[in-house]
Design an enzyme around this catalytic site. Structure first.
Site, mmCIF file in Angstrom:
data_model
loop_
_atom_site.group_PDB
_atom_site.id
_atom_site.type_symbol
_atom_site.label_atom_id
_atom_site.label_comp_id
_atom_site.label_asym_id
_atom_site.label_seq_id
_atom_site.Cartn_x
_atom_site.Cartn_y
_atom_site.Cartn_z
ATOM 1 N N ASN A 1 44.627 64.640 -34.595
ATOM 2 C CA ASN A 1 45.512 65.041 -33.501
ATOM 3 C C ASN A 1 45.244 66.438 -32.979
ATOM 4 O O ASN A 1 46.095 67.032 -32.311
ATOM 5 C CB ASN A 1 46.975 64.901 -33.934
ATOM 6 C CG ASN A 1 47.264 63.529 -34.515
ATOM 7 O OD1 ASN A 1 47.539 63.406 -35.690
ATOM 8 N ND2 ASN A 1 47.140 62.487 -33.714
ATOM 9 N N VAL B 1 46.531 70.907 -29.567
ATOM 10 C CA VAL B 1 47.298 70.122 -30.527
ATOM 11 C C VAL B 1 48.052 69.015 -29.809
ATOM 12 O O VAL B 1 48.730 69.262 -28.811
ATOM 13 C CB VAL B 1 48.313 71.023 -31.275
ATOM 14 C CG1 VAL B 1 49.216 70.208 -32.178
ATOM 15 C CG2 VAL B 1 47.580 72.091 -32.058
ATOM 16 N N CYS B 2 47.927 67.803 -30.329
ATOM 17 C CA CYS B 2 48.709 66.679 -29.836
ATOM 18 C C CYS B 2 49.890 66.544 -30.777
ATOM 19 O O CYS B 2 49.766 66.035 -31.879
ATOM 20 C CB CYS B 2 47.874 65.401 -29.855
ATOM 21 S SG CYS B 2 48.790 63.936 -29.388
ATOM 22 N N LEU B 3 51.004 67.055 -30.372
ATOM 23 C CA LEU B 3 52.171 67.059 -31.240
ATOM 24 C C LEU B 3 53.389 66.699 -30.407
ATOM 25 O O LEU B 3 53.829 67.475 -29.561
ATOM 26 C CB LEU B 3 52.328 68.456 -31.861
ATOM 27 C CG LEU B 3 53.354 68.650 -32.953
ATOM 28 C CD1 LEU B 3 53.122 67.687 -34.111
ATOM 29 C CD2 LEU B 3 53.320 70.068 -33.457
ATOM 30 N N LEU C 1 43.332 62.950 -30.568
ATOM 31 C CA LEU C 1 42.575 63.827 -29.673
ATOM 32 C C LEU C 1 41.150 63.958 -30.201
ATOM 33 O O LEU C 1 40.250 64.332 -29.475
ATOM 34 C CB LEU C 1 43.218 65.213 -29.598
ATOM 35 C CG LEU C 1 44.431 65.353 -28.698
ATOM 36 C CD1 LEU C 1 45.015 66.760 -28.790
ATOM 37 C CD2 LEU C 1 44.086 65.032 -27.262
#
Length: 191
Positions: free
Chosen positions: A84, A92-94, A128
Site C-alpha cells: 500500500n 501512502v494508500c491509507l 499501490l
C-alpha cells in the site's frame, strides 16, 4: 490566528512532545518531516510479525490549508516495500487518511495508530505496489524476506536523515568563543 492554523500548531506541538523527531521544511507549519520507526510485533493473530520493526523512515507530511478538516498528505521518503505504499513516490494508500479522515484525528494518531496499522495489516487487494501485493499473496515468506532486506538496506536511522533541532558542537563552540569575546569588549560591570 484562524481556528485551522491554531489546530495545526497545536497538533504539531503535540507530535513534537510525543518524542517524534520533526524537521520543518520552512518557516510555516504546513510541510515537515517526521522520523517514523517500524512497529513492533502485534499480539493480534492476523498481524504481520513485526517485520518492519527496527526500520526507521523519514515521512513527509504536508498539511493542507483546511487542516484538520482535510487530511494531511503522507509519504515515505526512504524506500519501503509494502503493498500500500508506492515504491517510487512513497505515497501512502491509507483509507483513514485519504477517505475517512475526520477532524477528531490528529498527527499523533497518524504516527501512533494509522501508519503502524498500515504496516502490520497490509491490504494486498488495494495495492499501490502491485509487485509487493502479488508476492505477499503468492509467497508470504519471500515477501517478508524482501521487506526485511529493504529495512536493512533503506531504513536505517541514518537513512531517515532527520536532524534534531539541537545545535551541533561546532555551533556551540563558536558561540562560546563569541561570548568570551563579548565580555572582553564590554568589560566588567561597575560595582
Amino acid at each position: 490566528m484562524s481556528s485551522p492554523s491554531k489546530r495545526r500548531e497545536m497538533d504539531l506541538m503535540k507530535l513534537m512532545m510525543s518524542d517524534y523527531k520533526v524537521e520543518m521544511v520552512n518557516d510555516g507549519m504546513q510541510e515537515f518531516f517526521v522520523e517514523f520507526k517500524g512497529p513492533a510485533e502485534s499480539t493480534k493473530p492476523l498481524a504481520k510479525s513485526g517485520i518492519y520493526q527496527g526500520g526507521v523512515w523519514k515521512v513527509r507530511v504536508e498539511l493542507p490549508d483546511a487542516y484538520p478538516y482535510k487530511s494531511p498528505s503522507i509519504g515515505f521518503i526512504n524506500k519501503i516495500y509494502h503493498p500500500n505504499v508506492d515504491e517510487m513516490s512513497g505515497s501512502v494508500c491509507l483509507d483513514v487518511i485519504n477517505q475517512t479522515w475526520s477532524p477528531m484525528f490528529d498527527l499523533v494518531n497518524v504516527f501512533e495508530v494509522f501508519l503502524p496499522q498500515l504496516l502490520l495489516y497490509p491490504n494486498p487487494s488495494d495495492p499501490l505496489n502491485g509487485e509487493a501485493a502479488a508476492l505477499m499473496m503468492r509467497d508470504r515468506p519471500a515477501y517478508e524476506q524482501k521487506v526485511k532486506e529493504y529495512c536493512e538496506k533503506y531504513a536505517k536511522p541514518e537513512d531517515a536523515g532527520i536532524t534534531p533541532e539541537d545545535k551541533s558542537s561546532d555551533e556551540e563552540l563558536s558561540e562560546e568563543e563569541d561570548d568570551s569575546g563579548d565580555e572582553a569588549i564590554l568589560g566588567n560591570p561597575d560595582p
